[in-house]
Design a protein around this motif. Structure first.
Motif, short mmCIF file in Angstrom:
data_model
loop_
_atom_site.label_atom_id
_atom_site.label_comp_id
_atom_site.label_asym_id
_atom_site.label_seq_id
_atom_site.Cartn_x
_atom_site.Cartn_y
_atom_site.Cartn_z
N TYR A 25 0.83 -1.20 0.00
CA TYR A 25 0.00 0.00 0.00
C TYR A 25 0.87 1.25 0.00
CZ TYR A 25 -3.30 -3.51 1.76
OH TYR A 25 -4.05 -4.64 1.93
N LEU A 26 0.31 2.34 -0.50
CA LEU A 26 0.96 3.63 -0.40
C LEU A 26 -0.10 4.65 0.02
CD1 LEU A 26 3.69 5.10 -0.83
CD2 LEU A 26 2.83 5.80 -3.07
N GLN A 27 -0.01 5.10 1.27
CA GLN A 27 -0.89 6.14 1.75
C GLN A 27 -0.24 7.48 1.44
OE1 GLN A 27 -4.01 5.97 3.26
NE2 GLN A 27 -3.96 8.21 3.05
N MET A 28 -0.94 8.30 0.66
CA MET A 28 -0.39 9.58 0.22
C MET A 28 -1.23 10.70 0.81
SD MET A 28 0.47 8.68 -3.76
CE MET A 28 -1.23 8.53 -4.23
N ASN A 29 -0.62 11.49 1.67
CA ASN A 29 -1.28 12.63 2.31
C ASN A 29 -0.64 13.94 1.86
OD1 ASN A 29 -2.86 10.78 3.80
ND2 ASN A 29 -1.35 10.74 5.46
N SER A 30 -1.33 15.02 2.10
CA SER A 30 -0.81 16.36 1.75
C SER A 30 -0.30 16.39 0.31
CB SER A 30 0.30 16.77 2.72
OG SER A 30 -0.15 16.76 4.05
N LEU A 31 -1.10 15.88 -0.59
CA LEU A 31 -0.67 15.77 -1.98
C LEU A 31 -0.46 17.14 -2.61
CD1 LEU A 31 -2.86 12.75 -2.97
CD2 LEU A 31 -0.40 12.91 -3.35
N LYS A 32 0.51 17.20 -3.51
CA LYS A 32 0.88 18.43 -4.21
C LYS A 32 0.71 18.20 -5.72
CE LYS A 32 4.55 19.23 -0.80
NZ LYS A 32 6.01 19.44 -0.62
N PRO A 33 0.51 19.27 -6.48
CA PRO A 33 0.41 19.11 -7.94
C PRO A 33 1.62 18.41 -8.55
CG PRO A 33 -0.37 21.27 -7.31
CD PRO A 33 0.19 20.64 -6.07
N GLU A 34 2.79 18.61 -7.96
CA GLU A 34 4.00 17.96 -8.49
C GLU A 34 4.04 16.46 -8.21
OE1 GLU A 34 3.85 20.69 -6.54
OE2 GLU A 34 5.51 20.74 -5.10
N ASP A 35 3.10 15.94 -7.43
CA ASP A 35 3.00 14.49 -7.24
C ASP A 35 2.27 13.83 -8.40
OD1 ASP A 35 2.30 15.14 -3.78
OD2 ASP A 35 4.21 14.50 -4.66
N THR A 36 1.71 14.62 -9.30
CA THR A 36 0.98 14.07 -10.45
C THR A 36 1.89 13.21 -11.31
OG1 THR A 36 -0.59 15.91 -10.52
CG2 THR A 36 -0.25 14.67 -12.57
N ALA A 37 1.47 11.97 -11.53
CA ALA A 37 2.29 11.01 -12.29
C ALA A 37 1.52 9.70 -12.41
CB ALA A 37 3.62 10.75 -11.58
N VAL A 38 2.07 8.80 -13.19
CA VAL A 38 1.62 7.40 -13.16
C VAL A 38 2.46 6.69 -12.09
CG1 VAL A 38 1.36 5.25 -14.42
CG2 VAL A 38 0.97 7.44 -15.58
N TYR A 39 1.79 6.00 -11.19
CA TYR A 39 2.47 5.29 -10.11
C TYR A 39 2.48 3.79 -10.40
CZ TYR A 39 2.66 9.47 -7.26
OH TYR A 39 2.96 10.73 -6.78
N TYR A 40 3.66 3.21 -10.31
CA TYR A 40 3.86 1.79 -10.58
C TYR A 40 4.32 1.09 -9.31
CZ TYR A 40 4.01 3.23 -15.51
OH TYR A 40 3.72 3.75 -16.74
N CYS A 41 3.77 -0.08 -9.06
CA CYS A 41 4.30 -0.90 -7.97
C CYS A 41 5.22 -1.97 -8.55
CB CYS A 41 3.19 -1.55 -7.16
SG CYS A 41 2.28 -2.84 -8.01
N ASN A 42 6.11 -2.48 -7.72
CA ASN A 42 6.92 -3.61 -8.13
C ASN A 42 7.14 -4.54 -6.95
OD1 ASN A 42 9.08 -2.69 -6.57
ND2 ASN A 42 10.18 -1.81 -8.31
#
Length: 121
Positions: free
Chosen positions: A79-96
C-alpha cells in the motif's frame, strides 16, 4: 505467471489524500522487497518508497513525512498512503515486487501496469 494489479489512483485536490494498493498474484513462492515508483510525463521513472519483507521502509526525500508505505504479507499486497498531496505528485504510479516463483528460482522484479494520480491546484 505473476501479476501485480494496482488500484486507488484518481483525481484529488492539492492537500488531499489517496491510498494506492497493489496485489501480487500467481505462482509466488516468496516476496522480498516491494515498492512504488512514479513516472511523470517526459521524465524517467523514479523511486517513491520501498519496503522489505521485514517491514523496513525507505522513502524519496520528496515524499518523506507525507507518504507511508506498508504491506500485508498474507495478502501479497503493498500500500501507499499519500497525504498532503501536491500538484507535483501528479504522475503514473507503478508498484513492483522482487519475488521468487519457486524455492530454487532466482529473484526477479515484476511490475504493475500503473495507476494515474492527478493532483489539481
Amino acid at each position: 505467471q505473476v501479476q501485480l494489479v494496482e488500484s486507488g489512483g484518481g483525481l484529488v485536490q492539492a492537500g488531499g489524500s489517496l491510498r494506492l494498493s497493489c496485489a501480487a498474484s500467481g505462482s509466488i513462492f516468496s516476496i522480498n522487497t516491494m515498492g512504488w515508483y512514479l513516472q511523470a510525463p517526459g521524465k524517467q521513472r523514479e523511486l517513491v518508497a520501498l519496503i522489505t519483507d521485514g517491514g523496513t521502509a525507505n522513502y524519496a526525500d520528496s515524499v518523506k513525512g507525507r507518504f507511508t508505505i506498508s504491506r500485508d504479507n498474507a495478502k501479497n499486497t503493498v500500500y501507499l498512503q499519500m497525504n498532503s498531496l501536491k500538484p507535483e505528485d501528479t504522475a503514473v504510479y507503478y508498484c513492483n515486487a522482487d519475488l521468487r516463483t519457486g524455492w530454487a528460482a532466482s529473484v526477479f522484479r515484476y511490475w504493475g501496469q500503473g495507476t494515474q494520480v492527478t493532483v489539481s491546484s
